[in-house]
Design a protein around this motif. Structure first.
Motif, mmCIF file in Angstrom:
data_model
loop_
_atom_site.group_PDB
_atom_site.id
_atom_site.type_symbol
_atom_site.label_atom_id
_atom_site.label_comp_id
_atom_site.label_asym_id
_atom_site.label_seq_id
_atom_site.Cartn_x
_atom_site.Cartn_y
_atom_site.Cartn_z
ATOM 1 N N SER A 81 1.277 -3.319 10.003
ATOM 2 C CA SER A 81 2.611 -2.717 9.937
ATOM 3 C C SER A 81 2.360 -1.129 9.558
ATOM 4 N N LEU A 82 1.115 -0.859 8.961
ATOM 5 C CA LEU A 82 0.732 0.360 8.551
ATOM 6 C C LEU A 82 0.653 1.273 9.662
ATOM 7 N N SER A 83 0.791 2.710 9.457
ATOM 8 C CA SER A 83 0.585 3.619 10.549
ATOM 9 C C SER A 83 -0.575 3.813 10.671
ATOM 10 N N HIS A 84 -1.315 4.579 11.740
ATOM 11 C CA HIS A 84 -2.563 4.948 12.111
ATOM 12 C C HIS A 84 -2.608 6.455 12.452
ATOM 13 N N GLY A 85 -2.132 7.359 11.208
ATOM 14 C CA GLY A 85 -1.850 8.771 11.549
ATOM 15 C C GLY A 85 -3.113 9.470 11.111
ATOM 16 N N LEU A 86 -4.045 8.753 10.667
ATOM 17 C CA LEU A 86 -5.136 9.727 9.870
ATOM 18 C C LEU A 86 -6.124 10.014 11.151
ATOM 19 N N LYS A 87 -6.615 11.251 11.385
ATOM 20 C CA LYS A 87 -7.360 11.633 12.361
ATOM 21 C C LYS A 87 -8.908 11.477 11.622
ATOM 22 N N VAL A 122 7.204 -2.378 3.908
ATOM 23 C CA VAL A 122 6.649 -1.343 4.643
ATOM 24 C C VAL A 122 7.815 -0.482 5.089
ATOM 25 N N SER A 123 7.799 0.725 5.258
ATOM 26 C CA SER A 123 8.889 1.422 5.775
ATOM 27 C C SER A 123 8.402 2.419 6.460
ATOM 28 N N ALA A 124 8.604 3.032 7.617
ATOM 29 C CA ALA A 124 7.854 3.785 8.523
ATOM 30 C C ALA A 124 6.585 3.806 8.355
ATOM 31 N N GLY A 125 5.819 2.706 8.323
ATOM 32 C CA GLY A 125 4.572 2.698 8.162
ATOM 33 C C GLY A 125 3.930 3.178 6.910
ATOM 34 N N VAL A 126 4.803 3.211 5.805
ATOM 35 C CA VAL A 126 4.286 3.524 4.488
ATOM 36 C C VAL A 126 4.750 2.480 3.463
#
Length: 450
Positions: free
Chosen positions: A15-21, A334-338
């Motif tokens: 449910s967490l986003s995976h936005g870290l590069k 969790v909301s919007a991956g946060v």
């Protein structure tokens, strides 16, 4: 006969986003290395140990490298926003994950408040008459909003914060080496006078080295954030392995290298080392106009970076604990991956510490500081034990045992020193309370048949 074991709910970071590069992870690892402890806390270590602070940072740096090696190996195999807490649960049991996770959460939230206070002191030095608490509140609001948004915002903030710190430290090292070599215009080489004079390399003797060693150990706190962030990266396994490797060799360059430059350029017993900070004192010694204030700006960035990273880390640790059934369910939303509730609660706790620092500085706040004083060491011990248990079916990891011996030595040294003994006992008390609570929670978890 089938046996029964307590089985904790398993965490899922889906449910967490995976936005870290990868560039974010690499810079987060660097940002953890170049922290407020290096810029601000190293002055007290230099004042106690003198030039032997270089040896102190070398020894503690080797210990930290071993810890990061273990943590990186486990996080690459089992990426999780719970990091060492999740590894402890898997290797030792839910009570260990509970103890490691919540003690570290208290540490990070308290550190958010402390870093906010430090940053506010720098700003009020530039703008006298403005209230410190208002600046802390502004910083807290900015980073709370940042962490409530997508995780890539946190990553971008840390990327540029870390880039500035790396550039500043790199420039400092270049200027320092040129000055020591006697080729920097307008400066003369100090030679070895500051290393061999004024009491020699060990002016405080063995006791001074011990104090410097203990100060240096806790200056390395913050490296764990990269393994927490790995779970939200595009490629957790490759990302954490690469980030940990780069963090390890930069320890030697940034910490040990800059300590060597400082004690060579500046007399270790100069009052400016503690009052202004070692980096500002070194630049003032070189006579570079405005360099001291520029370094103050870099220290401000380091403190703000640490605030941002600790809000992030505390919210993810809390989220992970809840997902594994080891905390109040509301923090796991969790909301919007946060995990926004966890972010808000962590910020409120941090600002509460700021209020205590003004309202009850001599009792409640002092007690809180003592309670978190040795949490990093507790976490490292749990990391080592987890690594030993997860590797028990393979070749015995000799270096892990070396790390355990090093941590045991630090515990003994803390017990010997009056200044750190109180912290050791206070942290031990908090750890014991959390362990009992964790064991009670473990007994209440579902029982599965194996």
């Amino acid at each position: 006969m089938p046996s029964t074991t307590v089985k904790a709910p398993q965490e899922s970071d889906a449910s967490l986003s995976h936005g870290l590069k990868q560039r974010h992870l690499s810079m987060i690892a660097l940002g953890g290395v170049i922290g407020a402890g290096l810029f601000v806390g190293s002055g007290a270590g230099i004042a106690a140990a003198g030039p032997s602070i270089v040896l102190a940072y070398t020894l503690s740096g080797l210990l930290v490298m071993l810890v990061m090696r273990m943590l990186g190996e486990m996080s690459a195999a089992y990426p999780s926003s719970g990091s060492f807490s999740a590894h402890a649960e898997r290797a030792i049991g839910p009570w260990a994950g509970f103890t490691a996770g919540w003690s570290f959460w208290v540490l990070l939230c308290t550190a958010v408040g402390l870093e906010g206070i430090g940053a506010a002191k720098i700003v009020t030095g530039w703008l006298p008459g403005t209230p410190e608490w208002a600046w802390v509140g502004l910083f807290m609001l900015v980073f709370c909003v940042t962490n409530l948004a997508a995780v890539k915002n946190f990553g971008e903030f840390e990327f540029w914060f870390a880039a500035l710190k790396v550039a500043a430290i790199g420039l400092f090292l270049v200027l320092g080496v040129l000055a020591i070599a006697g080729v920097l215009p307008g400066t003369g080489s100090p030679g070895t006078s500051n290393l061999t004079g004024r009491g020699g390399f060990f002016p405080g003797g063995g006791e001074g080295l011990v104090v410097g060693l203990l100060a240096s150990v806790f200056a390395y706190g913050g490296l764990e954030t990269v393994t927490i962030a790995a779970a939200e990266s595009e490629d957790p396994v490759r990302g954490v392995a690469s980030a940990v490797r780069t963090a390890m060799w930069r320890i030697a360059l940034f910490y040990v290298g800059s300590m060597a430059v400082i004690v060579t350029l500046v007399p270790w017993d100069s009052k400016a080392v503690v009052e202004k900070g070692p980096y500002v004192a070194a630049l003032d010694e070189l006579g570079i106009p405005g360099a001291g204030q520029l370094m103050n700006a870099v220290v401000l960035v380091a403190l703000l970076s640490a605030m941002n990273a600790n809000i992030y880390g505390s919210s993810r640790i809390a989220y992970s604990l809840v997902r594994r059934g080891l905390g109040p369910k509301g923090l796991g939303r969790v909301s919007a991956g946060v995990p926004r509730i966890a972010v808000l609660v962590s910020c409120v706790f941090g600002f509460g510490c700021v209020v205590l620092s003004y309202w009850r500085p001599d009792d409640v706040f002092s007690w809180l500081l003592n309670m978190i004083g040795a949490v990093v060491l507790v976490v490292w011990i749990i990391v080592a034990v987890s690594h030993l248990r997860l590797r028990r079916s393979r070749t015995v990891p000799f270096l892990t045992w070396v790390a355990v011996a090093g941590m045991a030595a630090v515990l003994v040294l803390m017990a010997r020193e009056p200044g750190t003994r109180v912290q050791l006992y206070a942290t031990g008390g908090m750890t014991a309370v959390l362990a009992v609570a964790g064991y009670a929670r473990q007994k209440a978890l579902p029982v599965a048949t194996v």
